[in-house]
Scaffold this active site. Structure first.
Site, PDB file in Angstrom:
ATOM      1  NE  ARG A 194      -8.857  13.031   4.207  1.00  0.00           N
ATOM      2  CZ  ARG A 194      -8.946  11.734   3.932  1.00  0.00           C
ATOM      3  NH1 ARG A 194     -10.040  11.249   3.378  1.00  0.00           N
ATOM      4  NH2 ARG A 194      -7.949  10.919   4.195  1.00  0.00           N
ATOM      5  CD  GLU A 231      -8.839  -0.782   4.347  1.00  0.00           C
ATOM      6  OE1 GLU A 231      -8.315  -0.528   5.453  1.00  0.00           O
ATOM      7  OE2 GLU A 231      -9.112   0.088   3.525  1.00  0.00           O
ATOM      8  NE  ARG A 257      -6.118   2.003   0.102  1.00  0.00           N
ATOM      9  CZ  ARG A 257      -6.074   3.107   0.818  1.00  0.00           C
ATOM     10  NH1 ARG A 257      -4.968   3.448   1.434  1.00  0.00           N
ATOM     11  NH2 ARG A 257      -7.128   3.875   0.925  1.00  0.00           N
ATOM     12  CG  HIS A 281     -12.505   4.253   3.494  1.00  0.00           C
ATOM     13  ND1 HIS A 281     -13.105   5.317   4.129  1.00  0.00           N
ATOM     14  CD2 HIS A 281     -11.178   4.396   3.684  1.00  0.00           C
ATOM     15  CE1 HIS A 281     -12.174   6.086   4.679  1.00  0.00           C
ATOM     16  NE2 HIS A 281     -11.004   5.548   4.414  1.00  0.00           N
ATOM     17  CG  ASN A 300      -1.797   1.154   1.373  1.00  0.00           C
ATOM     18  OD1 ASN A 300      -1.744   2.091   0.572  1.00  0.00           O
ATOM     19  ND2 ASN A 300      -2.644   1.137   2.383  1.00  0.00           N
TER      20      ASN A 300
END
Ligand code: ADP
Length: 400
Positions: A241, A384, A91, A180, A7
């Protein structure tokens, strides 16, 4: 079969090596501060101490080279030779509309990923660098791309289009993609297993609450709607964010503060969210501590966060015409009983309530709703890397 899961972020590489016979993790680690002073690889063979390996790591290629060297190292390695790695799973953040599923990386796929750069300028370039570095260092080893956006490709047009002129979609692909996806897919499958039901019978709301946070309405096994949009900035208030805001704020601030497009982008992505509201930290642990000591803005940040999550849960219940299960996952969702309690406080009208005793759980799969609740609430740790490894194994096994 051993699969390396990679990743790549803009200045980091996370990795895990899995043995797919029993899906065990043999080693994992993190390369940090790529291209900066103080770059370091922290390698951890399973069951052993972490090994910090400081070195000058100017780019992703050097980072991957160090990861491979660590994996075959005589002391802290877990492989005799790199040849034991049968496949690599990456990923990839943005697959645009090109990928609704994981794919074997080919030159055509690389071209499509390059086309997606425009939509994910921060995320896709490091993913591409990682794939190229692995191709150079492990020629002939098949590589698979697993996309954050793929699971959400089932969203209907009425859920993914913005209220912009239709040409904006046709010309620039301006639409909601969602992110996600690997996590939302995994935890929705897991909760169905836990409930002894098939996904196709369930309406599930999955709350992935970490530094980045998003919520998905999974109706009968398919993503119907999700809170992130064209980029991972839309939706919930997050660590740094802003989440959704009135778009008119952007030109307003640009004029008032003389901000450039890059500066406003940085303001909304890096300086906002619970960090900006609280003025304390982007880490919910720090904010919960500050709030407990009476910091009002920290308390406000937690209130705003929880309120937004609850509003999304309510709206997704309406979008699906009901809900059977709500799942909490990722750093905050898995580890913060107080935040789960705060979010669910007020959802009684849906036919559910958290059981405070059951809710006292961290990082474990557990049902936490009161006995007999019509809508079940669960904590399900996400994984994940495991999904990436499984997809990689499935695609690469079909090659031989
Ligand atoms: P990401 O992958 O987006 O960086 P994670 O899923 O790892 O995020 O979640 C990280 C966040 O989870 C941290 O910022 C922290 O706020 C939160 N978190 C982790 N553990 C706890 C805890 N015990 N209590 C409250 N929040 C926690």
């Amino acid at each position: 079969m051993k699969v390396l899961v990679v990743n790549c972020g803009s200045s980091s590489i996370k990795y895990q090596l899995l043995a797919m016979t029993d899906e065990s993790v043999l080693a994992k680690g993190l390369v940090e501060r790529i291209g900066m002073e103080g770059s370091i690889l922290t390698h951890q063979p399973t069951g052993k101490d972490k090994v910090p390996l400081k070195a000058d790591i100017p780019d992703h290629s050097k980072g991957i080279e160090m990861v491979l060297a660590a994996l075959v190292h005589p002391e802290h390695g877990v492989l005799k030779s790199m040849k034991e790695i049968s496949a690599i799973g990456h990923r990839v953040v943005h697959g645009g509309e090109e990928f609704a599923d994981s794919v074997l990386i080919t030159p055509e796929v690389m071209n499509a990923l390059t086309r997606c750069i425009e939509m994910a300028p921060l995320h896709n370039p490091p993913n591409i660098l990682g794939i190229n570095a692995c191709a150079k260092l492990m020629p002939g080893v098949p590589q698979v791309g697993v996309f954050d956006t793929a699971f959400h490709q089932t969203m209907p047009k009425y859920a993914f289009l913005y209220g912009l002129p239709y040409e904006a979609y046709e010309k620039y692909g301006l639409r909601r993609y969602g992110f996600h996806g690997t996590s939302h897919k995994y935890v929705s499958q897991r909760v169905a297993e836990e409930m002894g039901e098939h996904m196709t019978n369930l309406r599930i709301i999955t709350c992935h609450l970490g530094n980045g946070a998003s919520i998905t309405a999974v109706k009968y096994g398919r993503s119907l709607d999700t809170s992130m949009g064209f980029t991972p900035l839309e939706g919930l208030v997050m660590g740094t964010r802003s989440g959704e805001i009135d778009p008119a704020i952007i030109p307003f601030l640009m004029k008032k503060e003389g901000m450039s497009p890059d500066q406003i982008d940085n303001y909304l992505n890096k300086q906002s969210g619970v960090l900006g509201i609280s003025g304390v930290s982007s880490d919910f642990r720090d904010i919960e501590d500050a709030s407990a000591q009476g910091n009002e803005r920290a308390q406000l940040a937690l209130d705003i966060f929880a309120y937004k999550v609850r509003k999304y849960i309510g709206s997704y219940a309406a979008a699906m015409g009901g809900v059977d299960a709500i799942v909490f996952t990722a750093g905050l969702g898995e580890n913060s009983p107080p935040m789960r309690d705060k979010v669910c406080n007020g959802l009684e009208f849906l036919g559910t309530r958290i059981d405070p005793e059951k809710n006292n759980v961290r990082g474990k799969t557990k049902e936490i709703s009161v006995d007999g609740a019509r809508v079940k609430i669960y904590v399900i740790p996400t994984n994940e890397e495991l999904v990436i490894a499984r997809d990689t194994k499935m695609i690469c096994s079909a090659l031989v």
